[in-house]
Motif scaffolding. Structure first.
Motif, PDB file in Angstrom:
ATOM      1  N   ASP A 166      39.337  36.168  52.562  1.00  0.00           N
ATOM      2  CA  ASP A 166      39.937  35.061  53.300  1.00  0.00           C
ATOM      3  C   ASP A 166      39.115  33.780  53.163  1.00  0.00           C
ATOM      4  O   ASP A 166      39.663  32.679  53.120  1.00  0.00           O
ATOM      5  CB  ASP A 166      40.081  35.429  54.775  1.00  0.00           C
ATOM      6  CG  ASP A 166      41.073  36.562  54.998  1.00  0.00           C
ATOM      7  OD1 ASP A 166      41.926  36.789  54.118  1.00  0.00           O
ATOM      8  OD2 ASP A 166      40.991  37.223  56.044  1.00  0.00           O
ATOM      9  N   ALA A 167      37.781  33.930  53.096  1.00  0.00           N
ATOM     10  CA  ALA A 167      36.904  32.761  52.993  1.00  0.00           C
ATOM     11  C   ALA A 167      36.914  32.154  51.594  1.00  0.00           C
ATOM     12  O   ALA A 167      36.649  30.968  51.422  1.00  0.00           O
ATOM     13  CB  ALA A 167      35.472  33.140  53.384  1.00  0.00           C
ATOM     14  N   GLY A 168      37.202  32.960  50.582  1.00  0.00           N
ATOM     15  CA  GLY A 168      37.240  32.456  49.213  1.00  0.00           C
ATOM     16  C   GLY A 168      35.921  32.542  48.468  1.00  0.00           C
ATOM     17  O   GLY A 168      35.877  32.296  47.264  1.00  0.00           O
ATOM     18  N   SER A 169      34.840  32.886  49.153  1.00  0.00           N
ATOM     19  CA  SER A 169      33.531  33.046  48.507  1.00  0.00           C
ATOM     20  C   SER A 169      32.594  33.779  49.459  1.00  0.00           C
ATOM     21  O   SER A 169      32.854  33.868  50.658  1.00  0.00           O
ATOM     22  CB  SER A 169      32.928  31.687  48.119  1.00  0.00           C
ATOM     23  OG  SER A 169      32.599  30.938  49.286  1.00  0.00           O
ATOM     24  N   VAL A 170      31.512  34.301  48.893  1.00  0.00           N
ATOM     25  CA  VAL A 170      30.467  34.930  49.708  1.00  0.00           C
ATOM     26  C   VAL A 170      29.115  34.504  49.144  1.00  0.00           C
ATOM     27  O   VAL A 170      28.906  34.502  47.934  1.00  0.00           O
ATOM     28  CB  VAL A 170      30.598  36.464  49.723  1.00  0.00           C
ATOM     29  CG1 VAL A 170      30.542  37.058  48.318  1.00  0.00           C
ATOM     30  CG2 VAL A 170      29.533  37.082  50.600  1.00  0.00           C
ATOM     31  N   THR A 171      28.209  34.085  50.037  1.00  0.00           N
ATOM     32  CA  THR A 171      26.876  33.639  49.643  1.00  0.00           C
ATOM     33  C   THR A 171      25.830  34.540  50.289  1.00  0.00           C
ATOM     34  O   THR A 171      25.829  34.709  51.505  1.00  0.00           O
ATOM     35  CB  THR A 171      26.626  32.183  50.061  1.00  0.00           C
ATOM     36  OG1 THR A 171      27.596  31.338  49.411  1.00  0.00           O
ATOM     37  CG2 THR A 171      25.234  31.722  49.653  1.00  0.00           C
TER      38      THR A 171
END
Length: 268
Positions: A104-109
């Motif tokens: 849902d966020a579109g990315s993960v860091t």
């Protein structure tokens, strides 16, 4: 380091002279982090992280080394001598499973630091981006406001779904690729239009097969609207002329009766 020296000559020896030079010790660790793959599109997909811990100082660092990551647990292979000499490296690794929140966020860091021998490294981070897309199917009827339910068969799911006028279905996150969805047309209706917007890939509506082929690219949301038109109702009245009353057909309403132009439609 301390140096000591004496001078001799002519059978004479001088006093002992000494000098001490103080070393500038620098204990330092660096951390480099990488991810594989560098993108994701599926819930539960594994991201493999690699960590390289290096002694970037000028003295040997002794101790147990570890890496702390804000997203996952890291496993490290310790040096055989439990020490890192200057410029010596060691490696660590971790796995991370993509969550619904990541999609849902579109990315993960992920952020991480290494520690050992009382020294803490720089913070290393790596960003992995989602390439998942969505397909949204909308229903439109002519005339508007029909309560008729229309069934759809999408190849991205094992389950069909139903829509009424003004409603829509969200596919959820999908891997980029080619997808097909078809409509099962109910009696009395005709599929008159399929329109898709929001994508840069090709879409191929086919009114002959009541379906559309959708080429979904990375990060796209494509919305396809299926428009159905109610077919006109045709009433045909047939007048039957018989010589005798008992020759009239019996449709289950009792004895045969006379059929006139004004009553024929009642038998349809």
């Amino acid at each position: 380091v301390t140096n000591k020296a004496t001078a001799t000559g002519g059978g004479v020896t001088s006093n002992e002279a000494s000098a001490t030079v103080t070393a500038v010790q620098n204990k330092s660790l660096s951390l480099v982090k990488t991810a594989d793959p560098v993108s994701y599109s599926v819930l539960g997909e594994d991201i493999s992280y690699s960590y390289t811990v290096k002694n970037t100082g000028n003295v040997t660092i002794t101790g147990t080394f570890s890496v702390s990551d804000n997203k996952t647990t890291v496993t490290c292979t310790q040096p055989a001598d439990e020490a890192l000499s200057p410029n010596e490296e060691m490696t660590c690794s971790a796995l991370y499973d993509i969550t619904q929140a990541d999609l849902d966020a579109g990315s993960v860091t992920n952020k991480a630091t290494a520690t050992g021998g009382g020294v803490t490294s720089n913070e290393a981070s790596v960003k992995v981006n989602s390439i998942a897309g969505k397909i949204i199917i909308e229903k439109q009827t002519l005339p508007d406001g029909s309560t008729q339910s229309f069934e759809f068969n999408p190849d991205w799911s094992v389950n069909n779904f139903n829509l009424t006028d003004g409603n829509q279905n969200d596919s959820g996150w999908l891997v980029p690729g080619t997808y097909n969805v078809s409509e099962i047309i109910p009696t009395g209706w005709d599929l008159t239009d399929i329109t898709c917007v929001g994508g840069t890939g090709d879409t191929a509506p086919d009114l002959q097969t009541d379906s559309v082929e959708i080429h979904l690219l990375a990060n796209e949301t494509i919305t396809c609207t299926f428009t159905n038109t109610r077919m006109p109702v045709k009433i045909v009245a047939t007048k039957i002329v018989c010589d005798y009353e008992y020759d009239l057909p019996n449709w289950g309403y009792g004895a045969p009766i006379d059929i006139t132009e004004t009553t024929a439609s009642d038998w349809l």
